[in-house]
Design a protein around this motif. Structure first.
Motif, PDB file in Angstrom:
ATOM      1  N   LYS A 210       0.705  -1.168  -0.104  1.00 31.70           N
ATOM      2  CA  LYS A 210      -0.078  -0.142   0.142  1.00 31.70           C
ATOM      3  C   LYS A 210       0.936   1.196   0.048  1.00 31.70           C
ATOM      4  CE  LYS A 210      -4.390  -1.900   1.849  1.00 31.70           C
ATOM      5  NZ  LYS A 210      -5.229  -1.707   3.133  1.00 31.70           N
ATOM      6  N   PRO A 211       1.824   1.481   0.963  1.00 26.53           N
ATOM      7  CA  PRO A 211       2.603   2.634   0.785  1.00 26.53           C
ATOM      8  C   PRO A 211       3.511   2.714  -0.466  1.00 26.53           C
ATOM      9  CG  PRO A 211       3.436   0.910   2.582  1.00 26.53           C
ATOM     10  CD  PRO A 211       2.009   0.604   2.156  1.00 26.53           C
ATOM     11  N   ILE A 212       4.103   1.694  -0.784  1.00 26.89           N
ATOM     12  CA  ILE A 212       4.891   1.416  -2.040  1.00 26.89           C
ATOM     13  C   ILE A 212       4.233   2.158  -3.033  1.00 26.89           C
ATOM     14  CG2 ILE A 212       6.298   0.150  -3.551  1.00 26.89           C
ATOM     15  CD1 ILE A 212       6.964  -1.638  -0.949  1.00 26.89           C
ATOM     16  N   ILE A 213       3.093   1.617  -3.429  1.00 27.56           N
ATOM     17  CA  ILE A 213       2.286   1.971  -4.745  1.00 27.56           C
ATOM     18  C   ILE A 213       1.845   3.682  -4.661  1.00 27.56           C
ATOM     19  CG2 ILE A 213       1.769  -0.307  -5.115  1.00 27.56           C
ATOM     20  CD1 ILE A 213      -1.127   0.148  -4.529  1.00 27.56           C
ATOM     21  N   ARG A 214       2.059   4.022  -3.479  1.00 26.27           N
ATOM     22  CA  ARG A 214       1.565   5.406  -3.582  1.00 26.27           C
ATOM     23  C   ARG A 214       2.810   6.374  -3.739  1.00 26.27           C
ATOM     24  NH1 ARG A 214      -1.720   3.876   1.256  1.00 26.27           N
ATOM     25  NH2 ARG A 214       0.007   4.732   2.552  1.00 26.27           N
ATOM     26  N   ARG A 215       4.014   5.912  -3.714  1.00 23.22           N
ATOM     27  CA  ARG A 215       5.359   6.702  -4.057  1.00 23.22           C
ATOM     28  C   ARG A 215       5.225   7.001  -5.470  1.00 23.22           C
ATOM     29  NH1 ARG A 215       4.426   6.622   0.882  1.00 23.22           N
ATOM     30  NH2 ARG A 215       5.499   5.427   2.255  1.00 23.22           N
ATOM     31  N   PRO A 216       5.630   8.331  -5.704  1.00 23.41           N
ATOM     32  CA  PRO A 216       6.068   8.742  -7.117  1.00 23.41           C
ATOM     33  C   PRO A 216       6.900   7.592  -7.698  1.00 23.41           C
ATOM     34  CG  PRO A 216       6.296  10.484  -5.622  1.00 23.41           C
ATOM     35  CD  PRO A 216       6.165   9.254  -4.688  1.00 23.41           C
ATOM     36  N   ALA A 217       6.511   7.122  -8.883  1.00 20.08           N
ATOM     37  CA  ALA A 217       7.086   6.169  -9.588  1.00 20.08           C
ATOM     38  C   ALA A 217       8.460   6.524  -9.961  1.00 20.08           C
ATOM     39  CB  ALA A 217       6.562   5.862 -10.984  1.00 20.08           C
ATOM     40  N   THR A 218       8.828   7.721 -10.314  1.00 16.42           N
ATOM     41  CA  THR A 218      10.210   8.056 -10.607  1.00 16.42           C
ATOM     42  C   THR A 218      11.128   7.934  -9.565  1.00 16.42           C
ATOM     43  OG1 THR A 218       9.682   9.322 -12.481  1.00 16.42           O
ATOM     44  CG2 THR A 218      11.771   9.845 -11.816  1.00 16.42           C
ATOM     45  N   ALA A 219      10.765   8.382  -8.215  1.00 18.86           N
ATOM     46  CA  ALA A 219      11.437   8.391  -7.044  1.00 18.86           C
ATOM     47  C   ALA A 219      11.533   7.048  -6.626  1.00 18.86           C
ATOM     48  CB  ALA A 219      10.808   9.487  -6.109  1.00 18.86           C
ATOM     49  N   LEU A 220      10.754   6.201  -6.867  1.00 14.90           N
ATOM     50  CA  LEU A 220      10.710   4.947  -6.344  1.00 14.90           C
ATOM     51  C   LEU A 220      11.912   4.319  -7.088  1.00 14.90           C
ATOM     52  CD1 LEU A 220       9.619   2.784  -4.404  1.00 14.90           C
ATOM     53  CD2 LEU A 220       7.978   1.977  -6.439  1.00 14.90           C
ATOM     54  N   ARG A 221      11.870   4.276  -8.477  1.00 13.46           N
ATOM     55  CA  ARG A 221      12.681   3.818  -9.243  1.00 13.46           C
ATOM     56  C   ARG A 221      14.309   4.096  -9.009  1.00 13.46           C
ATOM     57  NH1 ARG A 221       9.319   4.581 -13.441  1.00 13.46           N
ATOM     58  NH2 ARG A 221      10.565   6.671 -14.081  1.00 13.46           N
ATOM     59  N   VAL A 222      14.395   5.620  -8.579  1.00 10.81           N
ATOM     60  CA  VAL A 222      15.794   6.034  -8.542  1.00 10.81           C
ATOM     61  C   VAL A 222      16.207   5.556  -7.190  1.00 10.81           C
ATOM     62  CG1 VAL A 222      17.038   8.165  -8.112  1.00 10.81           C
ATOM     63  CG2 VAL A 222      15.488   8.142  -9.816  1.00 10.81           C
ATOM     64  N   THR A 223      15.455   5.578  -5.871  1.00  6.57           N
ATOM     65  CA  THR A 223      15.792   5.097  -4.739  1.00  6.57           C
ATOM     66  C   THR A 223      16.245   3.696  -4.854  1.00  6.57           C
ATOM     67  OG1 THR A 223      14.417   6.504  -3.706  1.00  6.57           O
ATOM     68  CG2 THR A 223      15.044   4.643  -2.509  1.00  6.57           C
ATOM     69  N   LYS A 224      15.532   2.830  -5.482  1.00  6.86           N
ATOM     70  CA  LYS A 224      15.948   1.324  -5.778  1.00  6.86           C
ATOM     71  C   LYS A 224      17.112   1.090  -6.407  1.00  6.86           C
ATOM     72  CE  LYS A 224      15.356  -3.199  -6.235  1.00  6.86           C
ATOM     73  NZ  LYS A 224      14.155  -3.763  -7.045  1.00  6.86           N
TER      74      LYS A 224
END
Length: 262
Positions: A210-224
């Motif tokens: 639930k919280p992961i899919i609420r994160r902005p997609a670009t920020a999530l990819r960069v953080t990963k």
């Protein structure tokens, strides 16, 4: 969550069931009669799904059908490979497949979650370790039996990931003894980040999703990508690219010893 029959049909998947719900993709190992043992066919199916993963997917859940997450590699297939080519080319090819799949999970732009129940043994534990987050039932058990089988801990880059997560002293003990350990110990070793009663396993996964899919997609990819980069820097001496060669050499030697003793 809906099934994805079009993807399963398109890729002619024989060992997996794939389900998709918005930005969440669930890949289920689906040979429960064989304990979801890892075969070349399963590795090929996994790689096909991961290669076709859609850009909008933000979470990939790796699960196993039936009682057990995964009972490890299919040793009968190793025997068949050596029967076809005693020089070990089939073993090496299988090892390269395993490495590609585990690297595809670790390097996936989406957050990968291992959902574990029952037993996670050998290659099954390696697949789980390749994921970012791991949760199991409180009755799950884990084991690294390779040494007792005459094999090195050389499958899919398992050893450097294990050393990175649990530390050298604990990894050494788990590998050399090959003993079974439970979910609470796995949690204390950081092999798991969460343990839940069986009826609450899906809820535990969802609490991450639930919280992961609420994160902005670009920020999530960069953080990963950043997390993977720092983890790779800590494993500069990673020699797991040699895994296929080490596995083939060990199996050839074991086969020759058995022939001499017959």
């Amino acid at each position: 969550m809906t099934n994805s029959p079009e993807l399963e049909t398109q890729l002619e998947l024989k060992t997996l069931r794939v389900r998709r719900r918005g930005p969440v993709l669930t890949i289920e190992l689906n040979t429960p009669d064989q304990g979801n043992a890892v075969t070349d066919a399963m590795l090929e199916d996994l790689q096909s799904v991961l290669d076709r993963q859609e850009p909008h997917i933000q979470v990939v859940v790796l699960a196993g059908a039936g009682q057990d997450f995964c009972l490890g590699g299919d040793r009968t297939e190793y025997t068949e490979h050596l029967g076809l080519d005693p020089g070990g080319s089939g073993i090496r090819a299988s090892g390269h497949r395993a490495r590609r799949v585990c690297d595809s999970l670790t390097g996936n732009p989406a957050v990968t979650i291992a959902r574990i129940q029952g037993k996670a043994i050998g290659a099954g534990l390696a697949l789980a370790l390749a994921c970012d987050l791991r949760v199991s039932t409180d009755t799950a058990t884990f084991r690294l039996p390779e040494l007792a089988l005459g094999l090195p801990t050389a499958w899919g880059g398992l050893l450097p990931r294990l050393l990175s997560e649990v530390g050298a002293a604990r990894a050494r003990e788990l590998i050399l003894t090959g003993r079974s350990f439970d979910a609470e110990e796995a949690l204390s070793l950081s092999l798991l980040q969460k343990v839940a009663p069986a009826p609450q396993l899906d809820s535990a996964v969802e609490a991450w999703v639930k919280p992961i899919i609420r994160r902005p997609a670009t920020a999530l990819r960069v953080t990963k990508a950043m997390l993977n980069s720092y983890a790779a820097a800590a494993r500069l001496t990673d020699s797991s690219t040699l895994d296929p060669e080490l596995m083939a050499a060990a199996l050839i030697e074991t086969r020759q010893v058995h022939r001499l003793s017959d």
